[in-house]
Design an enzyme around this catalytic site. Structure first.
Site, PDB file in Angstrom:
ATOM      1  N   GLU B  60     -26.838 -33.040 -20.844  1.00 45.19           N
ATOM      2  CA  GLU B  60     -27.796 -33.670 -21.749  1.00 45.19           C
ATOM      3  C   GLU B  60     -28.874 -32.720 -22.260  1.00 45.19           C
ATOM      4  O   GLU B  60     -29.264 -32.772 -23.432  1.00 45.19           O
ATOM      5  CB  GLU B  60     -28.456 -34.878 -21.078  1.00 45.19           C
ATOM      6  CG  GLU B  60     -27.549 -36.088 -20.914  1.00 45.19           C
ATOM      7  CD  GLU B  60     -26.587 -35.981 -19.733  1.00 45.19           C
ATOM      8  OE1 GLU B  60     -26.708 -35.015 -18.954  1.00 45.19           O
ATOM      9  OE2 GLU B  60     -25.716 -36.859 -19.595  1.00 45.19           O
ATOM     10  N   HIS B 129     -29.396 -47.618 -15.197  1.00 45.09           N
ATOM     11  CA  HIS B 129     -28.612 -47.808 -16.427  1.00 45.09           C
ATOM     12  C   HIS B 129     -29.173 -48.950 -17.272  1.00 45.09           C
ATOM     13  O   HIS B 129     -28.437 -49.553 -18.047  1.00 45.09           O
ATOM     14  CB  HIS B 129     -27.150 -48.132 -16.094  1.00 45.09           C
ATOM     15  CG  HIS B 129     -26.330 -46.954 -15.670  1.00 45.09           C
ATOM     16  ND1 HIS B 129     -26.474 -46.340 -14.460  1.00 45.09           N
ATOM     17  CD2 HIS B 129     -25.338 -46.269 -16.301  1.00 45.09           C
ATOM     18  CE1 HIS B 129     -25.603 -45.347 -14.357  1.00 45.09           C
ATOM     19  NE2 HIS B 129     -24.915 -45.285 -15.452  1.00 45.09           N
TER      20      HIS B 129
HETATM   21  C1  LIG Z   1     -26.579 -37.718 -16.436  1.00 47.34           C
HETATM   22  C2  LIG Z   1     -25.454 -38.605 -16.754  1.00 47.34           C
HETATM   23  N1  LIG Z   1     -24.739 -38.400 -17.865  1.00 47.34           N
HETATM   24  C3  LIG Z   1     -23.702 -39.186 -18.178  1.00 47.34           C
HETATM   25  C4  LIG Z   1     -23.363 -40.236 -17.366  1.00 47.34           C
HETATM   26  C5  LIG Z   1     -22.225 -41.176 -17.735  1.00 47.34           C
HETATM   27  N2  LIG Z   1     -21.086 -40.882 -16.859  1.00 47.34           N
HETATM   28  C6  LIG Z   1     -20.879 -41.571 -15.738  1.00 47.34           C
HETATM   29  S1  LIG Z   1     -19.580 -40.975 -14.869  1.00 47.34           S
HETATM   30  C7  LIG Z   1     -19.275 -39.800 -16.025  1.00 47.34           C
HETATM   31  C8  LIG Z   1     -18.130 -38.866 -15.860  1.00 47.34           C
HETATM   32  C9  LIG Z   1     -18.211 -38.153 -14.559  1.00 47.34           C
HETATM   33  O1  LIG Z   1     -17.066 -37.405 -14.358  1.00 47.34           O
HETATM   34  P1  LIG Z   1     -16.855 -36.745 -12.941  1.00 47.34           P
HETATM   35  O2  LIG Z   1     -18.120 -36.068 -12.542  1.00 47.34           O
HETATM   36  O3  LIG Z   1     -15.653 -35.896 -13.025  1.00 47.34           O
HETATM   37  O4  LIG Z   1     -16.648 -37.954 -11.952  1.00 47.34           O
HETATM   38  P2  LIG Z   1     -15.460 -38.984 -11.904  1.00 47.34           P
HETATM   39  O5  LIG Z   1     -15.847 -40.138 -12.747  1.00 47.34           O
HETATM   40  O6  LIG Z   1     -14.228 -38.288 -12.375  1.00 47.34           O
HETATM   41  O7  LIG Z   1     -15.371 -39.338 -10.470  1.00 47.34           O
HETATM   42  C10 LIG Z   1     -20.195 -39.862 -17.066  1.00 47.34           C
HETATM   43  C11 LIG Z   1     -20.193 -38.985 -18.229  1.00 47.34           C
HETATM   44  C12 LIG Z   1     -24.152 -40.450 -16.229  1.00 47.34           C
HETATM   45  N3  LIG Z   1     -23.920 -41.457 -15.414  1.00 47.34           N
HETATM   46  N4  LIG Z   1     -25.161 -39.610 -15.930  1.00 47.34           N
END
Ligand SMILES: Cc1ncc(C[n+]2csc(CCOP(=O)(O)OP(=O)(O)O)c2C)c(N)n1
Ligand SMILES: Cc1ncc(C[n+]2csc(CCOP(=O)(O)OP(=O)(O)O)c2C)c(N)n1
Ligand SMILES: [Mg+2]
Ligand SMILES: [Mg+2]
Lengths: 339, 324, 339, 324
Positions: B60, B129
């Site tokens: 971000e 959220h």
């Molecule tokens: C700072 C932030 N940016 C974006 C999000 C939205 N978001 C939630 S999970 C996710 C993807 C995360 O991917 P990963 O770290 O690989 O975890 P996975 O879901 O694969 O377990 C995103 C973009 C968030 N929760 N927090």
């Protein structure tokens, strides 16, 4: 920090020591460095005399980097700079008068005295601003590189940052985003070994070259006190970038001659650290190379005179320039309707 | 006239702006191929290509920082932060860079960028959220902040935000995305800084914005049944906000309630109330009452979130109280 | 992403495939995985039926990582988790009843229904919280490692994070700070190839191992679907850390079987990606190893029955548990005076 | 009684807290070996050792995030963000983590940490080194915010902040560091949430905090010369703030002015004014007038910064206006 011990400034890349520059080109680089040096010496004096408000960070000892980069960038290229950004601004073409007037807080300054030393910017010269926030220039340069890419300007974005800024997370993010999008951006680290009052070796453990490598970004670590090496390497990297090669990292080993800011008593620093200063100082080094290349002392002396005259004139012009008025300044917060 | 959803209005506005101006680009997490978590950016990748519509890494600070750099150098980026809560990571780029660049560089240039921030609760999304943090941005000189409640304004304010030469924070309430309204085929841009009288009335004024508009209208309905005619003003823009419109209404109704979903303390409503307690003091015939969220994080459990979110009952009570 | 292609899950580190575990130890690991699996399957059902509010992210397919780590951690060790944290919580010892009641928003939940799935925490079990902010657990785990170091608890801090989180700047900062201060912290990346609706290969370019190496942090990339490999490697790394060896990085290659969240239609995903699921699924793999080690099918069947009974009971208890009341919740914002 | 500087009072408070409680640790950029950019942490490294007094890399997000993790697990960290402006990089750890942890984990534990944020202008430090952003934090449930103006309060609030089980934002005005006062040898802790009548009066109330206290006192002096006796209330705590003390004063003076250095719009003063326009409405005999910084970034040039900073003249005018 490890990356600074990996290369000893005075004997770095000896093969590259003989730059590819003509006497004229080297003289131009020397001129640029001398202009920055004398400008900052003047600012130091003006600051001590109370003629420069706020606080200022001088790049004395580091001029080869700004001059070297400035010599290979075009006007359309964009740079994002740091709190120690006087050299970058001048080398990118910010007008000396506008610069002095800004740092001295005048309405006629390049930023009308709204920003001062830490915020010198000149959009028309592609100078996107010195920055008071360590690391903040990185994503800004990345964004300008994105604009170059999307708008197909053929331009390159450059970010200058210090070794202390290596510890900020935006480095990681900016390296990744620029590698991912193959952005035309050059990351220039001015590694002067210090992060304010602390040696950076006590703050950051990763050599920048290794970090860049993890992102698949070609990186070079060079003697940042040799303006020819800087100009040659930067020229090569910038042309690779311009050809669509994606981001590059250039780490320049240098030293901070003055305190973190003017007025810093530097109790934390062993004065011996700078005892060989003359050997590593980019100006005498370039001067002696010039004399090898056949440029006479008289030419250098004339240059000195010429530059001092410019600086004297800029100082006087700034002193005479009007102070900004509060009411007018309020109109600069937002763009007026119809613009 | 056609029925349009709020989310589609935003999408249409983005698309129209991109069609008109090649310097408009859109980027953010999962906004391109997937069309955005809420579908606001759906179809843009297909229509405008991967150069102008980009998925980003989860970074971000650099997403917004890059928008600043791009906006300084010829593009008009519209970036999305998936939930407003995450903007906490990107505050430097917004507040120290985008907001100040024009001023601190002496008016040399503008930073025409839009940061889209979906806010608001109601779906058990929990404390990280659901927040409504718009007051942070309204406090920062150099930023503009808008928050459309109606479908027409979703379109009109998005167009205005993109057209604006200065950085605009576009706050979208997640609960409104699915909202449908009949709107004219040719929606106009909406001037930033102008409020709208959503319901005229003479007995009291409720100033509100975003999803709380509908809470306020519901309260106004209830009160109408009691013979109290409330004027409801939808601010639409929070920075600048339409002081003149609020004062004008107050000088007719002499009673003021301010309602929003954000936490009441130190929220947007505080400024509206404070300002009216100054310039509108002579018009006031009763206390200014604010209705906002209580001073607690947005809770997860449904029973808790129900208690948390300001409802029409509380807004109506506030009106009754100031009329008492 | 590069690091996931560097190792093929089903044949990773074949030498290590034969874990050093006794049948009893492996059975315990299997039990833990099965508990997580069946719990999440139940949650999936409850969510579809509207009995779980908000949104939930399941770790089905990734249980070997939580179980493996959980088996080598002590109660005093501290973990910081992610939005996909059910397995971490259970494996760290969060009570199943308190867990169900939390996710179903009950006053008797481990967080009294204030937090829900994305914020399950149990301070008494060293579970410092699932987290709705990608990457945010990293500095929290680093801070808890600092507390272990300063307080000389002998404990270790562990952070779980996904491959998508690699792009957040706090990774860089947290790696650096923990290397600099030689903190007892383990970084566990659950690399499932996906970052929400995008393959992480389109988001992040640096292999984690190379990044860690730049910071001088020993790192291993393993088959995260083999619970024995996970437990053995994690055990070794945690004991190195506990002995004062400083931070370590463990990247576990795995896969996300379900959508990003429950209800995600996954239009963006080629179903073929999961066609070999059975071969890589950590549960059947552990089960067949167990049978090689002489554990009978009857034992596994009994375990299944036992676990389902626990989950049924927990579900019913959660259904019967009281909903939280708003007025009482307000008292949890600040610590009451005198506590 | 001895003369003590504000900066030394903070230093003493840190030192006394560290001596009493081994779980108190201090870290931040250049705070250990160099003693901090303003000297607040001077001598702590020598006295308490490198385990408990640590220089950090320039990594604000992780400095504060690590403080959260440490505070959850047995330490009481006091961290410094060198200039309040830089906290923009660390908002997630403060707002989404520290502030919410106790609540969202159902009151299981506390997060006893202090984030020190030097704010304020007056030294031509420019737009990114002078901001007063305390309103951001006051808006966030779960945080406490204090801002000592006097030397005794610098000591007392620092002690209270460190003792507090919840996260406290300690706002220190840079211009006050050099301030000297005679104070008793044994300074007490100061209860968070309690205001102080800095000057009693009967004709109007000025509510203020931080460096603006001295501007308000100067204005009160001027007004006394005109026969107007102003009561000056130093809030000291901004979240929670002492609503009862302000209301009590207002109910004697019937006139209210709120003054601070922060930007007026959506600043701390908005909440004070809004609240009094509600619960204090019947006491008000004149408009509530706020005096804060104008809506622009803090400018660099001296002439500009002079025009920018609220001064005693503006505060006195506000009082005259509400009395008119
Ligand atoms: C700072 C932030 N940016 C974006 C999000 C939205 N978001 C939630 S999970 C996710 C993807 C995360 O991917 P990963 O770290 O690989 O975890 P996975 O879901 O694969 O377990 C995103 C973009 C968030 N929760 N927090
Ligand atoms: C985000 C942020 N953190 C801290 C500071 C305070 N600060 C200003 S310069 C500096 C050290 C920077 O060191 P380096 O990047 O090596 O640059 P140098 O001063 O050596 O040129 C620090 C910590 C700042 N301006 N911004
Ligand atoms: Mg440096
Ligand atoms: Mg993933």
């Amino acid at each position: 920090m490890p990356s600074s011990s990996a290369i000893s400034p005075s004997k770095a890349r000896p093969g590259a020591r003989k730059g590819s520059n003509t006497p004229e080109a080297l003289l131009a680089l020397y001129r640029q460095m001398l202009l920055i040096r004398r400008t900052e010496e003047r600012l130091s004096q003006l600051f001590a005399d109370g003629e420069v408000p706020g606080f200022i960070h001088l790049s004395i000892g580091q001029e080869a980097i700004a001059a070297g980069l400035g010599s290979v960038l075009e006007r359309k290229d964009t740079i994002a700079s740091t709190h120690r950004g006087h050299g970058h601004a001048l080398a990118k073409g910010v007008d000396l008068n506008g610069f002095f007037q800004e740092v001295m807080g005048r309405e006629t300054g390049v930023c009308k005295g709204r920003g001062g030393s830490m915020h010198v910017a000149d959009m028309s010269a592609g100078m996107l601003g010195a920055n008071g926030i360590v690391g903040a220039g990185m994503p800004i340069a990345v964004g300008s590189a994105l604009a170059h890419q999307v708008r197909k300007t053929g331009g390159v974005g450059v970010v200058f940052f210090g070794d202390g800024a290596l510890a900020e997370g935006v480095l990681h993010e900016s390296l990744n985003l620029s590698a991912l999008w193959k952005l035309p951006v050059l990351f220039v680290c001015e590694n002067n070994g210090w992060s304010e009052f602390s040696p950076t070796s006590k703050q950051f453990v990763a050599p920048l070259g290794k970090l860049a490598d993890a992102f698949g970004i070609p990186a070079e670590t060079i003697d940042g006190n040799d303006v020819e090496i800087v100009a040659d390497t930067a020229g090569r990297l910038v042309s690779e970038i311009r050809k669509g090669g994606g981001p590059r990292v250039l780490e320049c080993i240098t030293q901070r001659v003055r305190g973190h800011y003017e007025g810093d008593a530097q109790k934390y620093r062993d004065p011996a650290e700078l005892k060989d200063r003359d050997k590593i100082d980019p100006l005498p080094r370039a001067a002696s190379r010039l004399s090898v290349l056949g440029v006479s002392d008289a030419v250098l002396a004339a240059l000195e005179t010429e530059i001092m005259a410019e600086i004297d004139a800029a100082t006087e012009a700034a002193r005479a320039a009007p102070l900004p008025e509060f009411v007018a300044a309020q109109a600069d917060v937002y763009t007026p309707a119809g613009v | 006239m056609a029925e349009l959803r709020y989310v589609r209005a935003l999408n249409q506005a983005l698309s129209d702006a991109m069609a008109e101006d090649p310097s408009v680009i859109v980027f953010g997490e999962d906004i391109a191929a997937a069309g955005g978590p809420f579908g606001v950016t759906r179809g843009l990748l297909e229509a405008y290509g991967e150069d102008r519509v980009r998925d980003t890494p989860i970074s971000e600070a650099t997403i917004v920082g890059a928008a600043v750099g791009a906006a300084m150098t010829g593009l008009k980026p519209v970036v999305e932060i998936m939930f407003m809560d995450f903007v906490a990571i990107a505050m430097d780029a917004i507040v120290n860079q985008a907001a100040k660049a024009r001023f601190m560089f002496g008016g040399q240039g503008s930073v025409p960028m839009v940061v889209r921030l979906p806010h608001g609760g109601g779906v058990s999304a929990g404390p990280q959220h659901s927040q409504c943090l718009e007051a942070w941005f309204a406090h920062i000189p150099g930023l503009k902040v808008v928050c459309p409640a109606s479908v027409a304004d979703a379109y009109g304010l998005m167009r205005a935000a993109i057209d604006d030469p200065d950085p605009v924070i576009m706050v979208e309430n997640k609960a409104l995305y699915a909202r449908k309204e009949d709107v004219p085929d040719d929606l106009p841009a909406v001037e930033i800084g102008k409020a709208r009288i959503a319901r005229p009335g003479r007995d009291a004024t409720i100033v509100t914005y975003g999803a709380a508009l509908y809470t306020a209208l519901e309260a106004a309905d209830t009160l109408a049944g009691e013979g109290v005619e409330v004027e409801v003003i939808d601010l639409r823009s929070l920075q600048p906000w339409d002081e003149a419109a609020v004062l004008e209404s107050l000088s007719r109704t002499h009673r003021l309630v301010v309602a929003h979903e954000a936490v009441e303390a130190f929220g947007i409503g505080a400024e509206i109330a404070a300002r009216m307690a100054d310039i509108g003091f002579d018009e006031l015939d009763g206390p200014i009452i604010r209705v906002g969220a209580p001073f607690m994080p947005v809770p997860f459990a449904k029973t808790l979130e129900q208690g948390y979110l300001p409802d029409a009952g509380r807004v109506a009570d506030a009106v009754r109280k100031t009329l008492a």
